[in-house]
Enzyme design. Structure first.
Site, PDB file in Angstrom:
ATOM      1  N   PRO A 165       0.846  -1.202   0.000  1.00 23.38           N
ATOM      2  CA  PRO A 165       0.000   0.000   0.000  1.00 23.38           C
ATOM      3  C   PRO A 165       0.880   1.250   0.000  1.00 23.38           C
ATOM      4  CG  PRO A 165      -0.615  -1.534   1.750  1.00 23.38           C
ATOM      5  CD  PRO A 165       0.692  -1.996   1.215  1.00 23.38           C
ATOM      6  N   MET A 166       0.548   2.215  -0.838  1.00 21.23           N
ATOM      7  CA  MET A 166       1.265   3.490  -0.869  1.00 21.23           C
ATOM      8  C   MET A 166       0.232   4.609  -0.941  1.00 21.23           C
ATOM      9  SD  MET A 166       4.495   2.658  -3.397  1.00 21.23           S
ATOM     10  CE  MET A 166       3.552   1.592  -4.524  1.00 21.23           C
TER      11      MET A 166
ATOM     12  N   GLN B  54      -5.583  -2.464   3.685  1.00 25.70           N
ATOM     13  CA  GLN B  54      -4.666  -2.248   4.798  1.00 25.70           C
ATOM     14  C   GLN B  54      -5.297  -1.319   5.829  1.00 25.70           C
ATOM     15  OE1 GLN B  54      -0.799   0.034   4.959  1.00 25.70           O
ATOM     16  NE2 GLN B  54      -0.001  -2.040   5.121  1.00 25.70           N
TER      17      GLN B  54
ATOM     18  N   CYS C 230       4.608   2.396   9.096  1.00 18.21           N
ATOM     19  CA  CYS C 230       4.683   3.779   8.630  1.00 18.21           C
ATOM     20  C   CYS C 230       5.651   4.586   9.506  1.00 18.21           C
ATOM     21  CB  CYS C 230       3.300   4.426   8.649  1.00 18.21           C
ATOM     22  SG  CYS C 230       3.307   6.131   8.034  1.00 18.21           S
TER      23      CYS C 230
ATOM     24  N   LYS D 101       2.291  -6.062   8.904  1.00 17.21           N
ATOM     25  CA  LYS D 101       3.523  -5.536   8.331  1.00 17.21           C
ATOM     26  C   LYS D 101       4.185  -4.585   9.315  1.00 17.21           C
ATOM     27  CE  LYS D 101       5.443  -3.023   4.380  1.00 17.21           C
ATOM     28  NZ  LYS D 101       5.170  -2.193   3.182  1.00 17.21           N
TER      29      LYS D 101
ATOM     30  N   ASP E 168      13.905  -2.469  -1.231  1.00 19.69           N
ATOM     31  CA  ASP E 168      14.912  -2.473  -2.297  1.00 19.69           C
ATOM     32  C   ASP E 168      14.674  -3.536  -3.361  1.00 19.69           C
ATOM     33  OD1 ASP E 168      15.984  -0.445  -0.842  1.00 19.69           O
ATOM     34  OD2 ASP E 168      17.807  -1.505  -0.233  1.00 19.69           O
TER      35      ASP E 168
END
EC number: 1.3.1.-
Length: 384
Positions: free
Chosen positions: A30-31, A84, A115, A157, A221
């Site tokens: 999720p962004m 989320q 976050c 997460k 990454d």
């Protein structure tokens, strides 16, 4: 270590989250402001996996904030519908999950404890919260118990920790596993790192060696299919979570699907194909939020789409001001469709920034067993 491609036709997944098989073992992270219904559909058109919507705050959902309810949107063929949730109060989290279950709003719930944004950590939320082990466990337990009757899996997460002196990931993994989470995902950075430096994949390996009964997903990454294979090889993780690596390159999910199937990874697209992707993204955003708002939303993606390509500064500036589909078509027509995908477009993308001190509530580090909910922790989370 060099990642080894699986044999052709050989599946590398074996990843199950509750009743759902995730093959290839790839999850879209999720962004905020990015993973709306339009972007998720664009990514899904390139490959299978699990695609998670933008973060939803539990308090805003329970209070039925209009902006939040608009964000809880999925395509008719999007399955499983993955949401989320963010929260700092076990009671509010329980109520939010019950609402999701009772109103059939999602098929899978992912909980955000990763976050690093100061406005979140200063209230004890996000990547600050796993330090409070009891409170963290109570929140996970509340969500799992509320979701269990409907068979909705809950995943968790988190990050490596607050900083190098306050590492929490192995404890968080054990607690989430004990409370019944269906999987855990680790971003291999501390909150202090934010998105700077390099992700510590050794922390993902350590978590995998600690958490044995549920899948462990690695995040951080992954900017190419080769990165994903290398992470699996080096850490033993069961799947990968992709965030910034797909910005301006949703075809990364095509590459990941090929790599995990043991097939050759396609070459990067020429500029003409990128133009078609931009146009498709614009169409989906227009369908989702209207032409004017959709094209405004597209602007933030265009720098990433055009990264590394020989597009002049004047044309780039005009792309940054685009406001309609017709105008976009005119701009795309000025691109040379035969320009090959540039080497400069490879590697890290998206926000990186610099490391910094994590803003925490006063006295937050005094007692990791304190289960009290921070005062006014959710009061300003009124949408999204």
């Amino acid at each position: 270590m060099t990642a080894t491609l699986p044999a052709p036709g050989e599946t590398t997944s074996g990843l199950r989250i509750g009743p759902y098989e995730v093959d290839p073992p790839v999850v879209l992270a999720p962004m905020a402001g990015i993973t709306n219904i339009a972007f998720r559909r664009l990514c899904r058109e390139y490959g299978a996996g699990l695609y998670v919507c933008e973060m939803i705050t539990s308090r805003a959902l329970v209070e039925r904030h209009p902006k939040t309810l608009r964000m809880v949107a999925f395509d008719a063929d999007e399955s499983p519908r993955s949401m989320q949730l963010y929260g700092v109060d076990p009671d509010t989290m329980r109520e939010a999950v019950r609402m999701i279950v009772d109103e059939n709003l999602a098929d899978h719930i992912d909980m955000n404890f990763g976050c690093p944004v100061p406005k979140v950590t200063r209230k004890g939320g996000g990547s600050a919260l796993p330090y409070k082990r009891r409170l963290f466990g109570e929140i996970v337990d509340a969500a799992v118990r509320a979701a269990e009757p409907a068979g909705v899996p809950v995943t968790v997460k988190f990050r490596v920790g607050i900083d190098d002196e306050h590492v929490t990931c192995t404890d968080a993994g054990r607690i989430a596993e004990d409370k019944g989470a269906s999987a855990v995902a680790l971003h291999g950075r501390t909150a202090a790192q934010r998105y700077s430096g390099h992700a510590d994949w050794s922390a993902i390996r350590a978590l995998k060696q600690t958490v044995r009964s549920i899948p462990v997903l690695g995040n951080g990454d992954i900017f190419s299919a080769g990165d994903a294979l290398r992470m699996k090889a080096e850490t033993g993780c069961d799947g990968v979570v992709v965030g910034r690596g797909c910005l301006g390159r949703p075809w990364l999910f095509r590459d990941l699907q090929a790599a995990f199937a043991g097939e050759p990874v396609p070459e990067g697209p020429k500029l003409g194909e990128v133009a078609h992707v931009i146009r498709r993204h614009a169409e989906l955003l227009t369908d989702h939020m209207g032409e004017h708002s959709g094209l405004r939303d597209l602007r933030k993606h265009l720098t990433q789409y055009l990264r590394g390509f020989p597009v002049g500064s004047e044309l780039r500036k005009r792309f940054g001001l685009v406001s309609g589909l017709g105008e976009l078509d005119d701009l795309l027509a000025e691109l040379d469709p035969d320009v090959p995908f540039p080497d400069e477009a490879e590697g890290p993308r998206g926000r990186q920034g610099s490391a910094g001190k994590v803003v925490l509530p006063e006295g937050w580090l005094d007692d990791p067993e304190d289960a009290s909910v921070p005062a006014d922790a959710e009061m300003d989370h009124n949408g999204g």
